[in-house]
Write a protein that holds these residues in place. Structure first.
Motif, PDB file in Angstrom:
ATOM      1  N   PHE A  29       0.833  -1.212   0.000  1.00 52.88           N
ATOM      2  CA  PHE A  29       0.000   0.000   0.000  1.00 52.88           C
ATOM      3  C   PHE A  29       0.867   1.262   0.000  1.00 52.88           C
ATOM      4  O   PHE A  29       0.573   2.219  -0.718  1.00 52.88           O
ATOM      5  CB  PHE A  29      -0.930   0.015   1.211  1.00 52.88           C
ATOM      6  N   LEU A  30       1.927   1.272   0.799  1.00 51.44           N
ATOM      7  CA  LEU A  30       2.795   2.440   0.859  1.00 51.44           C
ATOM      8  C   LEU A  30       3.439   2.718  -0.500  1.00 51.44           C
ATOM      9  O   LEU A  30       3.578   3.876  -0.907  1.00 51.44           O
ATOM     10  CB  LEU A  30       3.872   2.258   1.930  1.00 51.44           C
ATOM     11  N   VAL A  31       3.828   1.651  -1.189  1.00 56.89           N
ATOM     12  CA  VAL A  31       4.398   1.821  -2.530  1.00 56.89           C
ATOM     13  C   VAL A  31       3.341   2.393  -3.471  1.00 56.89           C
ATOM     14  O   VAL A  31       3.608   3.312  -4.254  1.00 56.89           O
ATOM     15  CB  VAL A  31       4.946   0.485  -3.069  1.00 56.89           C
ATOM     16  N   GLY A  32       2.121   1.862  -3.391  1.00 58.33           N
ATOM     17  CA  GLY A  32       1.048   2.367  -4.231  1.00 58.33           C
ATOM     18  C   GLY A  32       0.689   3.805  -3.904  1.00 58.33           C
ATOM     19  O   GLY A  32       0.429   4.613  -4.807  1.00 58.33           O
ATOM     20  N   LEU A  33       0.673   4.149  -2.614  1.00 61.39           N
ATOM     21  CA  LEU A  33       0.384   5.522  -2.204  1.00 61.39           C
ATOM     22  C   LEU A  33       1.441   6.479  -2.746  1.00 61.39           C
ATOM     23  O   LEU A  33       1.122   7.576  -3.212  1.00 61.39           O
ATOM     24  CB  LEU A  33       0.321   5.604  -0.674  1.00 61.39           C
ATOM     25  N   GLU A  34       2.703   6.055  -2.689  1.00 60.33           N
ATOM     26  CA  GLU A  34       3.772   6.865  -3.280  1.00 60.33           C
ATOM     27  C   GLU A  34       3.496   7.144  -4.749  1.00 60.33           C
ATOM     28  O   GLU A  34       3.715   8.265  -5.229  1.00 60.33           O
ATOM     29  CB  GLU A  34       5.115   6.141  -3.150  1.00 60.33           C
ATOM     30  N   GLN A  35       3.034   6.130  -5.458  1.00 61.52           N
ATOM     31  CA  GLN A  35       2.770   6.295  -6.890  1.00 61.52           C
ATOM     32  C   GLN A  35       1.702   7.353  -7.141  1.00 61.52           C
ATOM     33  O   GLN A  35       1.875   8.221  -7.998  1.00 61.52           O
ATOM     34  CB  GLN A  35       2.314   4.962  -7.489  1.00 61.52           C
ATOM     35  N   ILE A  36       0.600   7.295  -6.391  1.00 61.18           N
ATOM     36  CA  ILE A  36      -0.506   8.205  -6.702  1.00 61.18           C
ATOM     37  C   ILE A  36      -0.285   9.619  -6.164  1.00 61.18           C
ATOM     38  O   ILE A  36      -0.930  10.553  -6.637  1.00 61.18           O
ATOM     39  CB  ILE A  36      -1.857   7.644  -6.209  1.00 61.18           C
ATOM     40  N   VAL A  37       0.623   9.787  -5.203  1.00 62.54           N
ATOM     41  CA  VAL A  37       0.856  11.149  -4.713  1.00 62.54           C
ATOM     42  C   VAL A  37       2.105  11.797  -5.304  1.00 62.54           C
ATOM     43  O   VAL A  37       2.240  13.032  -5.245  1.00 62.54           O
ATOM     44  CB  VAL A  37       0.930  11.212  -3.169  1.00 62.54           C
ATOM     45  N   PHE A  38       3.013  11.008  -5.876  1.00 63.74           N
ATOM     46  CA  PHE A  38       4.261  11.571  -6.388  1.00 63.74           C
ATOM     47  C   PHE A  38       4.435  11.456  -7.900  1.00 63.74           C
ATOM     48  O   PHE A  38       5.126  12.268  -8.499  1.00 63.74           O
ATOM     49  CB  PHE A  38       5.469  10.920  -5.701  1.00 63.74           C
ATOM     50  N   ASP A  39       3.853  10.445  -8.531  1.00 63.98           N
ATOM     51  CA  ASP A  39       4.028  10.280  -9.971  1.00 63.98           C
ATOM     52  C   ASP A  39       3.325  11.442 -10.699  1.00 63.98           C
ATOM     53  O   ASP A  39       2.117  11.629 -10.567  1.00 63.98           O
ATOM     54  CB  ASP A  39       3.448   8.939 -10.425  1.00 63.98           C
ATOM     55  N   VAL A  40       4.079  12.187 -11.489  1.00 64.29           N
ATOM     56  CA  VAL A  40       3.531  13.406 -12.103  1.00 64.29           C
ATOM     57  C   VAL A  40       2.419  13.108 -13.095  1.00 64.29           C
ATOM     58  O   VAL A  40       1.539  13.956 -13.324  1.00 64.29           O
ATOM     59  CB  VAL A  40       4.654  14.210 -12.796  1.00 64.29           C
ATOM     60  N   ASP A  41       2.419  11.922 -13.688  1.00 62.17           N
ATOM     61  CA  ASP A  41       1.383  11.574 -14.651  1.00 62.17           C
ATOM     62  C   ASP A  41       0.125  11.031 -13.988  1.00 62.17           C
ATOM     63  O   ASP A  41      -0.931  10.981 -14.616  1.00 62.17           O
ATOM     64  CB  ASP A  41       1.911  10.530 -15.652  1.00 62.17           C
ATOM     65  N   ILE A  42       0.242  10.616 -12.739  1.00 65.15           N
ATOM     66  CA  ILE A  42      -0.907  10.042 -12.028  1.00 65.15           C
ATOM     67  C   ILE A  42      -1.546  11.060 -11.093  1.00 65.15           C
ATOM     68  O   ILE A  42      -2.775  11.214 -11.077  1.00 65.15           O
ATOM     69  CB  ILE A  42      -0.484   8.786 -11.223  1.00 65.15           C
ATOM     70  N   ASN A 230      11.924 -10.196   4.444  1.00 61.88           N
ATOM     71  CA  ASN A 230      12.705 -10.055   3.209  1.00 61.88           C
ATOM     72  C   ASN A 230      11.799  -9.584   2.068  1.00 61.88           C
ATOM     73  O   ASN A 230      11.875 -10.071   0.939  1.00 61.88           O
ATOM     74  CB  ASN A 230      13.381 -11.380   2.832  1.00 61.88           C
ATOM     75  N   HIS A 231      10.936  -8.615   2.393  1.00 65.04           N
ATOM     76  CA  HIS A 231       9.943  -8.124   1.442  1.00 65.04           C
ATOM     77  C   HIS A 231      10.557  -7.070   0.537  1.00 65.04           C
ATOM     78  O   HIS A 231      11.215  -6.148   0.996  1.00 65.04           O
ATOM     79  CB  HIS A 231       8.751  -7.522   2.197  1.00 65.04           C
ATOM     80  N   THR A 232      10.349  -7.200  -0.748  1.00 62.31           N
ATOM     81  CA  THR A 232      10.790  -6.202  -1.715  1.00 62.31           C
ATOM     82  C   THR A 232       9.576  -5.699  -2.467  1.00 62.31           C
ATOM     83  O   THR A 232       8.846  -6.483  -3.079  1.00 62.31           O
ATOM     84  CB  THR A 232      11.808  -6.788  -2.715  1.00 62.31           C
ATOM     85  N   GLY A 233       9.344  -4.393  -2.393  1.00 65.56           N
ATOM     86  CA  GLY A 233       8.177  -3.824  -3.051  1.00 65.56           C
ATOM     87  C   GLY A 233       8.560  -3.122  -4.338  1.00 65.56           C
ATOM     88  O   GLY A 233       9.691  -2.675  -4.505  1.00 65.56           O
ATOM     89  N   ASP A 234       7.626  -3.059  -5.271  1.00 69.98           N
ATOM     90  CA  ASP A 234       7.849  -2.281  -6.483  1.00 69.98           C
ATOM     91  C   ASP A 234       6.540  -1.605  -6.858  1.00 69.98           C
ATOM     92  O   ASP A 234       5.472  -1.905  -6.314  1.00 69.98           O
ATOM     93  CB  ASP A 234       8.371  -3.150  -7.628  1.00 69.98           C
ATOM     94  N   GLY A 235       6.635  -0.662  -7.797  1.00 69.74           N
ATOM     95  CA  GLY A 235       5.470   0.122  -8.170  1.00 69.74           C
ATOM     96  C   GLY A 235       4.321  -0.703  -8.689  1.00 69.74           C
ATOM     97  O   GLY A 235       3.153  -0.436  -8.391  1.00 69.74           O
ATOM     98  N   ASP A 236       4.617  -1.739  -9.470  1.00 68.77           N
ATOM     99  CA  ASP A 236       3.552  -2.572 -10.024  1.00 68.77           C
ATOM    100  C   ASP A 236       2.782  -3.298  -8.928  1.00 68.77           C
ATOM    101  O   ASP A 236       1.553  -3.380  -8.966  1.00 68.77           O
ATOM    102  CB  ASP A 236       4.139  -3.589 -11.009  1.00 68.77           C
ATOM    103  N   ARG A 237       3.498  -3.819  -7.931  1.00 64.04           N
ATOM    104  CA  ARG A 237       2.823  -4.512  -6.830  1.00 64.04           C
ATOM    105  C   ARG A 237       1.992  -3.534  -6.010  1.00 64.04           C
ATOM    106  O   ARG A 237       0.901  -3.873  -5.539  1.00 64.04           O
ATOM    107  CB  ARG A 237       3.848  -5.212  -5.939  1.00 64.04           C
ATOM    108  N   GLY A 238       2.529  -2.334  -5.822  1.00 64.88           N
ATOM    109  CA  GLY A 238       1.785  -1.342  -5.067  1.00 64.88           C
ATOM    110  C   GLY A 238       0.497  -0.946  -5.761  1.00 64.88           C
ATOM    111  O   GLY A 238      -0.575  -0.880  -5.141  1.00 64.88           O
ATOM    112  N   LEU A 239       0.562  -0.686  -7.060  1.00 63.58           N
ATOM    113  CA  LEU A 239      -0.639  -0.329  -7.806  1.00 63.58           C
ATOM    114  C   LEU A 239      -1.598  -1.501  -7.910  1.00 63.58           C
ATOM    115  O   LEU A 239      -2.823  -1.322  -7.890  1.00 63.58           O
ATOM    116  CB  LEU A 239      -0.259   0.177  -9.199  1.00 63.58           C
ATOM    117  N   ASP A 240      -1.064  -2.716  -8.006  1.00 60.97           N
ATOM    118  CA  ASP A 240      -1.918  -3.894  -8.043  1.00 60.97           C
ATOM    119  C   ASP A 240      -2.706  -4.027  -6.751  1.00 60.97           C
ATOM    120  O   ASP A 240      -3.902  -4.366  -6.768  1.00 60.97           O
ATOM    121  CB  ASP A 240      -1.066  -5.142  -8.285  1.00 60.97           C
ATOM    122  N   TYR A 241      -2.066  -3.748  -5.610  1.00 61.57           N
ATOM    123  CA  TYR A 241      -2.774  -3.787  -4.325  1.00 61.57           C
ATOM    124  C   TYR A 241      -3.890  -2.749  -4.307  1.00 61.57           C
ATOM    125  O   TYR A 241      -5.019  -3.034  -3.871  1.00 61.57           O
ATOM    126  CB  TYR A 241      -1.815  -3.530  -3.163  1.00 61.57           C
TER     127      TYR A 241
END
Length: 268
Positions: A29-42, A230-241
């Motif tokens: 969720f934190l990765v996804g939240l980063e995407q929607i508040v920081f990605d300039v296109d989103i 040993n969790h590794t997050g990425d933007g795709d997983r965050g947006l998928d959540y």
């Protein structure tokens, strides 16, 4: 296997799996939240109340773990009902609680995005409330936005129905960044970072918070468990959540598939 057997002496495998899944979901969720508040296109497509607010109302742990949502996008009068019930008070009659909206100094009806509350253990009838005003990811916190959250605080402190209650109040204004004039107020040596008002006599704190601070603080609270998993997050997983859990609140740019986009094109 030895470590797993030791864990199973104090819990069940299903409980361990459930806890690990919850932590992984929060990290995603934190990765996804980063995407929607920081990605300039989103972020330019994210609406404040109908989307961002609705998502966070279901993820209030991101603000503070020990608080629970008690009011969600309501007038302060409605929040007052829950406030009185939490305190177990009987000295206000129902007609007093419902008599009228809480008004600001200009007579305007005050509506809050969120009110989080918690019980302070070891203290009878002592509560803490956080009133949070969310701004969309493209909004900077300037004097106008700070004035808005100060208006809420003033309305609560001046309304006689809140008087005499054993409650500590925090009011947050959350935005993309903080303008220099407000930053000067929020970085004083005698206060915690972000605090512009700290009045012990009134049990009142007013705080300016950025999205990056909220995400960083939440991630820090999860850092130990993240390392253990040993969790590794990425933007795709965050947006998928976000799509799985909050899909109905996401802007169309995040829910439209390439196939949908092709179908939307006019035929030749």
């Amino acid at each position: 296997m030895t470590e797993l057997r030791q864990l199973l002496r104090h819990s069940t495998l299903s409980a361990i799996i459930s806890a690990a899944r919850q932590i992984a979901n929060r990290l995603d969720f934190l990765v996804g939240l980063e995407q929607i508040v920081f990605d300039v296109d989103i972020r330019k497509h994210v609406l404040e109340r109908s989307q961002l607010h609705r998502i966070l109302a279901n993820e209030t742990w991101v603000f503070r773990e020990e608080y629970a949502l008690t009011a969600d996008d309501v007038s302060l009068r409605t929040a007052l009902r829950g406030h009185i019930a939490l305190l177990g008070r009987e000295d206000l009659a129902p007609e007093d609680v419902d008599a009228a909206d809480v008004l600001d100094e200009h007579g305007g009806r005050v509506v809050v995005d969120m009110m989080l509350s918690r019980v302070i253990e070891q203290h009878r009838n002592l509560r803490e409330h956080i009133v949070i005003e969310l701004k969309r990811p493209t909004v900077h916190v300037g004097q106008e936005q700070l004035g808005q959250i100060m208006k809420y605080a003033t309305a609560v402190l001046s309304d006689s129905r809140f008087a005499g209650t054993n409650v500590r109040w925090e009011f947050w204004i959350v935005g993309d960044s903080v303008e220099e004039s407000v930053l000067l107020q929020a970085t004083q040596s005698n206060r915690a970072a972000g605090v512009v008002v700290d009045n012990a006599d009134k049990n009142l704190v007013v705080r300016v918070v950025t999205w990056s601070q909220i995400i960083q603080d939440a991630r820090h609270r999860l850092s130990f468990v993240k390392a253990a998993l040993n969790h590794t997050g990425d933007g795709d997983r965050g947006l998928d959540y976000l799509r799985r859990t909050h899909g109905k609140y996401l802007p169309r740019i995040l829910t439209t598939t390439p196939e949908d986009a092709d179908e939307a094109l006019p035929s030749a």
